[in-house]
Motif scaffolding. Structure first.
Motif, PDB file in Angstrom:
ATOM      1  N   GLU A  54       0.831  -1.200   0.000  1.00  0.00           N
ATOM      2  CA  GLU A  54       0.000   0.000   0.000  1.00  0.00           C
ATOM      3  C   GLU A  54       0.866   1.250   0.000  1.00  0.00           C
ATOM      4  O   GLU A  54       1.839   1.318   0.748  1.00  0.00           O
ATOM      5  N   VAL A  55       0.521   2.225  -0.830  1.00  0.00           N
ATOM      6  CA  VAL A  55       1.227   3.513  -0.833  1.00  0.00           C
ATOM      7  C   VAL A  55       0.212   4.654  -0.769  1.00  0.00           C
ATOM      8  O   VAL A  55      -0.990   4.436  -0.936  1.00  0.00           O
ATOM      9  N   ALA A  56       0.738   5.867  -0.569  1.00  0.00           N
ATOM     10  CA  ALA A  56      -0.143   7.020  -0.355  1.00  0.00           C
ATOM     11  C   ALA A  56      -0.803   7.518  -1.640  1.00  0.00           C
ATOM     12  O   ALA A  56      -1.952   7.953  -1.623  1.00  0.00           O
ATOM     13  N   ASP A  57      -0.089   7.473  -2.776  1.00  0.00           N
ATOM     14  CA  ASP A  57      -0.670   8.037  -3.994  1.00  0.00           C
ATOM     15  C   ASP A  57      -0.191   7.324  -5.263  1.00  0.00           C
ATOM     16  O   ASP A  57       0.677   6.456  -5.216  1.00  0.00           O
ATOM     17  N   ALA A  62       3.703   4.427  -9.207  1.00  0.00           N
ATOM     18  CA  ALA A  62       4.456   4.447 -10.467  1.00  0.00           C
ATOM     19  C   ALA A  62       5.960   4.387 -10.207  1.00  0.00           C
ATOM     20  O   ALA A  62       6.705   3.710 -10.906  1.00  0.00           O
ATOM     21  N   LYS A  63       6.382   5.097  -9.191  1.00  0.00           N
ATOM     22  CA  LYS A  63       7.793   5.156  -8.822  1.00  0.00           C
ATOM     23  C   LYS A  63       8.303   3.760  -8.425  1.00  0.00           C
ATOM     24  O   LYS A  63       9.392   3.344  -8.830  1.00  0.00           O
ATOM     25  N   ALA A  64       7.465   3.039  -7.680  1.00  0.00           N
ATOM     26  CA  ALA A  64       7.824   1.693  -7.226  1.00  0.00           C
ATOM     27  C   ALA A  64       8.032   0.769  -8.430  1.00  0.00           C
ATOM     28  O   ALA A  64       8.953  -0.055  -8.445  1.00  0.00           O
ATOM     29  N   ASN A  80       0.828  -4.668  -8.449  1.00  0.00           N
ATOM     30  CA  ASN A  80      -0.437  -4.878  -7.727  1.00  0.00           C
ATOM     31  C   ASN A  80      -0.533  -4.006  -6.467  1.00  0.00           C
ATOM     32  O   ASN A  80      -1.267  -4.321  -5.538  1.00  0.00           O
ATOM     33  N   ILE A  81       0.217  -2.905  -6.460  1.00  0.00           N
ATOM     34  CA  ILE A  81       0.212  -2.018  -5.291  1.00  0.00           C
ATOM     35  C   ILE A  81      -1.122  -1.274  -5.215  1.00  0.00           C
ATOM     36  O   ILE A  81      -1.652  -0.818  -6.225  1.00  0.00           O
ATOM     37  N   MET A  82      -1.649  -1.184  -4.005  1.00  0.00           N
ATOM     38  CA  MET A  82      -2.915  -0.466  -3.788  1.00  0.00           C
ATOM     39  C   MET A  82      -2.592   0.972  -3.362  1.00  0.00           C
ATOM     40  O   MET A  82      -1.663   1.188  -2.585  1.00  0.00           O
ATOM     41  N   VAL A  83      -3.383   1.898  -3.845  1.00  0.00           N
ATOM     42  CA  VAL A  83      -3.250   3.281  -3.406  1.00  0.00           C
ATOM     43  C   VAL A  83      -4.269   3.503  -2.292  1.00  0.00           C
ATOM     44  O   VAL A  83      -5.450   3.220  -2.448  1.00  0.00           O
ATOM     45  N   LYS A  84      -3.748   3.972  -1.174  1.00  0.00           N
ATOM     46  CA  LYS A  84      -4.604   4.186   0.003  1.00  0.00           C
ATOM     47  C   LYS A  84      -5.682   5.215  -0.300  1.00  0.00           C
ATOM     48  O   LYS A  84      -5.384   6.285  -0.822  1.00  0.00           O
ATOM     49  N   THR A  85      -6.889   4.897   0.039  1.00  0.00           N
ATOM     50  CA  THR A  85      -7.945   5.900  -0.117  1.00  0.00           C
ATOM     51  C   THR A  85      -8.120   6.577   1.240  1.00  0.00           C
ATOM     52  O   THR A  85      -8.268   5.913   2.256  1.00  0.00           O
TER      53      THR A  85
END
Lengths: 153, 140
Positions: A54-57, A62-64, A80-85
């Motif tokens: 999970e990342v913030a935005d 994209a950076k990962a 498959n990283i989720m963006v935190k809502t």
């Protein structure tokens, strides 16, 4: 026979050479994992990288992916990283806020509090020691903002 | 992001002090820090840091909503008014009629704390009603 043997040796040497150059999955995993920020998990199978976590935005996501793609030996990246809502901040409705603010300032007779569209505007004067108490009381009432125009004595 | 930097010391302290359900959100030029403190000392510590970063809280760019966790085992609270008696009201709100009073320093029974602002209490004389929670200090 002799030529055959030397051919075999050459073939084995070539194989060793290439497998020696090709980073192993575990090495790729360790290298990419070390470069990614915390919260991201890296898995590697036959040079194919899968990113989870999970990342913030979106930019961080994209950076990962970029970091993983840049690593030597990586064939493909499955992101498959989720963006935190982030849930929006809940602001109290004016009628509720007005009532609660009135209760909170009741014991501060020198303070006047106005509530408009969630903004609590404080005017008048207050003792320095009382200010922190008043602010604590108002802050739990879910105001949009506390506009403190009090004169601190 | 600028506000998060301004109050970084505060949010770092909140993380370090074990604030539960900590949420730090910026919206329309105001930073909202929400969470539950394990005890009153931690809450006071955060407010001291806030006061250092923004002396006298004049910037209006932070809403620090930190409550102290309610311990279900606690059944009594002390009246911590400045010096006066504490009003006990029929319902939660200063518009409600006063049904009794608790003396400054008196320890009374907590009946229900489901409302954050107004707690249902019972005095030693058996009077039951709502008190403003800020004037009650739960007794361990």
């Amino acid at each position: 026979m002799k030529t055959n043997n030397s051919f075999m040796i050459a073939a084995v040497a070539v194989c060793l050479f290439f497998s020696g150059c090709k980073p192993k999955d575990a090495d790729i995993q360790a290298a990419v994992q070390a470069k990614e920020t915390s919260g991201i998990t890296v898995a590697v199978t036959k040079g194919e990288v899968t990113l989870t976590g999970e990342v913030a935005d979106d930019a961080a996501k994209a950076k990962a992916e970029e970091i993983a793609k840049a690593e030597k030996g990586v064939k493909s990246v499955l992101n498959n990283i989720m963006v935190k809502t982030v849930a929006p901040v809940v602001i109290a409705e004016d009628p509720v806020l007005q009532k609660n603010v009135a209760d909170a300032v009741k014991d501060f007779p020198t303070v006047k509090a106005d509530v408009k569209e969630g903004v609590v505007t404080l005017t008048g004067e207050i003792q320095k020691t009382s200010l922190i108490k008043l602010m604590q009381r108002l802050s739990v009432l879910k105001p949009k903002k506390i506009d403190n125009k009090l004169t601190v004595k | 992001m600028a506000l998060e930097d301004k109050y970084k010391q505060l949010t770092d302290a909140a993380t370090g002090a074990g604030i539960a359900d900590l949420e730090v959100r910026e919206q329309d030029g105001v930073l909202y820090v929400d969470g539950t403190a394990p005890d009153g000392a931690v809450k006071d510590q955060l407010w001291d840091i806030y006061n250092q970063i923004d002396p006298n809280f004049t910037s209006g760019d932070l809403v620090l909503n930190v409550n102290v966790a309610a311990d279900a085992a606690v059944t009594h609270a002390k009246v911590i008014t400045e010096s006066s008696n504490l009003n006990i009201r029929k319902g939660p709100g200063t518009d409600q009629p006063i049904v009794g009073k608790a003396a400054h320093g008196e320890v009374i029974t907590l009946v229900n704390r489901s409302n954050d602002l107004w707690w249902l209490v019972r005095t030693n004389d058996g009077e039951e009603g709502y008190c403003y929670a800020q004037y009650l200090e739960p007794q361990a």
